[in-house]
Scaffold this motif. Structure first.
Motif, short mmCIF file in Angstrom:
data_model
loop_
_atom_site.label_atom_id
_atom_site.label_comp_id
_atom_site.label_asym_id
_atom_site.label_seq_id
_atom_site.Cartn_x
_atom_site.Cartn_y
_atom_site.Cartn_z
N LEU A 33 0.84 -1.20 0.00
CA LEU A 33 0.00 0.00 0.00
C LEU A 33 0.87 1.25 0.00
N PHE A 34 1.90 1.24 0.83
CA PHE A 34 2.78 2.41 0.89
C PHE A 34 3.46 2.64 -0.46
N LYS A 35 3.93 1.57 -1.10
CA LYS A 35 4.60 1.70 -2.39
C LYS A 35 3.66 2.29 -3.44
N LEU A 36 2.41 1.87 -3.41
CA LEU A 36 1.43 2.39 -4.36
C LEU A 36 1.18 3.88 -4.12
N CYS A 37 1.00 4.25 -2.85
CA CYS A 37 0.79 5.66 -2.52
C CYS A 37 2.04 6.48 -2.84
N GLN A 38 3.21 5.88 -2.66
CA GLN A 38 4.46 6.56 -2.99
C GLN A 38 4.55 6.83 -4.49
N GLU A 39 4.07 5.88 -5.28
CA GLU A 39 4.03 6.09 -6.73
C GLU A 39 3.14 7.29 -7.07
N TYR A 40 2.04 7.42 -6.36
CA TYR A 40 1.15 8.57 -6.59
C TYR A 40 1.86 9.87 -6.22
N VAL A 41 2.53 9.90 -5.07
CA VAL A 41 3.23 11.11 -4.65
C VAL A 41 4.30 11.49 -5.68
N LEU A 42 5.03 10.51 -6.18
CA LEU A 42 6.04 10.79 -7.20
C LEU A 42 5.41 11.37 -8.46
N SER A 58 -11.35 17.43 1.15
CA SER A 58 -10.28 16.73 0.44
C SER A 58 -10.77 16.30 -0.94
N ILE A 59 -10.26 16.94 -1.97
CA ILE A 59 -10.73 16.70 -3.34
C ILE A 59 -10.17 15.38 -3.87
N ARG A 60 -11.03 14.58 -4.47
CA ARG A 60 -10.60 13.31 -5.06
C ARG A 60 -10.07 13.54 -6.47
N ASN A 61 -8.94 12.89 -6.78
CA ASN A 61 -8.32 13.01 -8.09
C ASN A 61 -8.09 11.63 -8.69
N ASP A 62 -8.16 11.56 -10.01
CA ASP A 62 -7.91 10.30 -10.71
C ASP A 62 -6.42 10.00 -10.74
N PHE A 63 -6.10 8.73 -10.55
CA PHE A 63 -4.70 8.28 -10.62
C PHE A 63 -4.66 6.91 -11.27
N THR A 64 -3.82 6.78 -12.30
CA THR A 64 -3.60 5.49 -12.94
C THR A 64 -2.20 5.01 -12.57
N ALA A 65 -2.12 3.89 -11.87
CA ALA A 65 -0.84 3.35 -11.43
C ALA A 65 -0.08 2.74 -12.61
N SER A 66 1.19 2.44 -12.39
CA SER A 66 2.01 1.84 -13.45
C SER A 66 1.47 0.48 -13.86
N ALA A 87 -7.66 9.32 -5.67
CA ALA A 87 -6.66 9.68 -4.66
C ALA A 87 -7.12 10.90 -3.86
N GLN A 88 -6.81 10.88 -2.57
CA GLN A 88 -7.09 12.01 -1.69
C GLN A 88 -5.85 12.39 -0.91
N TYR A 96 3.30 18.34 9.04
CA TYR A 96 4.50 17.52 9.20
C TYR A 96 4.40 16.17 8.50
N ARG A 97 3.24 15.87 7.93
CA ARG A 97 3.12 14.63 7.16
C ARG A 97 2.02 14.78 6.11
N LEU A 98 2.31 14.32 4.89
CA LEU A 98 1.32 14.28 3.82
C LEU A 98 0.69 12.90 3.81
N LEU A 99 -0.62 12.84 4.03
CA LEU A 99 -1.34 11.57 4.05
C LEU A 99 -2.02 11.34 2.71
N VAL A 100 -1.93 10.11 2.23
CA VAL A 100 -2.49 9.73 0.93
C VAL A 100 -3.40 8.53 1.11
N ASN A 101 -4.57 8.59 0.47
CA ASN A 101 -5.50 7.46 0.47
C ASN A 101 -5.92 7.19 -0.97
N LEU A 102 -5.90 5.92 -1.36
CA LEU A 102 -6.29 5.51 -2.70
C LEU A 102 -7.45 4.54 -2.62
N LYS A 103 -8.48 4.80 -3.42
CA LYS A 103 -9.64 3.91 -3.51
C LYS A 103 -9.76 3.39 -4.93
#
Length: 246
Positions: free
Chosen positions: A38-47, A173-181, A188-189, A237-244
């Motif tokens: 999960l963290f790796k997927l959210c990290q991909e979104y942050v990148l 928190s606005i939802r945005n579209d994200f397509t993973a690799s 994403a939020q 102090y921290r950016l939180l990411v949630n993917l549905k």
């Protein structure tokens, strides 16, 4: 493994030595974030956002999935004399915090933890300028921050909450579209986890029209929303990411 590509030389000595302070007041994590899917997927979104590396302090990354933060661990944490709800199923990316500011204000011991729901452009502006935004402010992309549909018109404040569920409502928190690799699509939020100075904000009931319908399992509707006009009373102090899944 996807990384934010930090070199040790790029992380200041002051940030390294305050690692143990920026820990939310609890040692309940069972694994390191980099081992978690999960963290790796959210990290991909942050990148994919393309933000500057200087925003981040990866030594303070956290993952709140059930594997990294088990269901047997507390749902509510007491820190600096107040409680906040643990952001389960979110991944957290540490943000750089000025150590002089943190030491002077006793940020890690005397300021409480709250959440601030946000958008991509608003979050980028906050991190780039180290200043929170109030409706009417101009964002980095030239747009004007407005009051989101569903919220009370004419109220120009910074809104936070000790509840991640409240701060992640669509009105904040606005939802945005994200397509993973992998080709899989997600919504994403983003939510900023913050330290907030006690005595600088007011507390009020929910303002999103839920009435007595409970929003959070741990914080009652009548004291779930904090608001302030004092920008410097909040430090992210921290950016939180949630993917549905879509």
């Amino acid at each position: 493994m996807i990384r934010l590509n930090y070199n040790q030389s790029e992380v200041s000595f002051e940030n390294r030595v305050e690692t143990n302070k920026q820990n939310d007041g609890h040692p309940f994590f069972s694994s390191t974030p980099g081992q978690c899917s999960l963290f790796k997927l959210c990290q991909e979104y942050v990148l994919s956002l393309g933000w500057e590396k200087c925003f981040f302090a990866p030594q303070h990354d956290r993952c709140y999935c059930n594997n990294c933060y088990s269901s047997s661990q507390p749902d509510v944490i007491l820190t600096a004399g107040d409680t906040y709800v643990v952001p389960r199923e979110w991944a957290g990316f540490g943000l750089s915090v000025d150590p002089a500011l943190a030491d002077y204000h006793k940020l890690w011991t005397e300021w409480i933890v709250t959440y601030h729901g946000t958008s991509i452009y608003a979050a980028q502006s906050i991190l780039a300028n180290r200043q929170f935004l109030i409706p009417g402010d101009v964002l980095l992309n030239g747009s004007v921050l407005g009051i989101r549909p569903g919220h009370i018109p004419g109220k120009k404040h910074i809104y936070t909450s000790p509840s991640i569920r409240y701060s992640s409502l669509d009105v904040y928190s606005i939802r945005n579209d994200f397509t993973a690799s992998s080709g899989k699509k997600y919504k994403a939020q983003l939510v900023l986890q913050c330290r907030q100075k006690p005595g600088t904000f007011k507390i009020q009931p929910e303002t999103v029209g839920r009435g007595q319908d409970p929003i959070c399992d741990f914080i009652s509707n009548d004291k779930i929303e904090y608001f302030t006009e004092i920008r410097v009373s909040l430090v992210p102090y921290r950016l939180l990411v949630n993917l549905k899944d879509i």
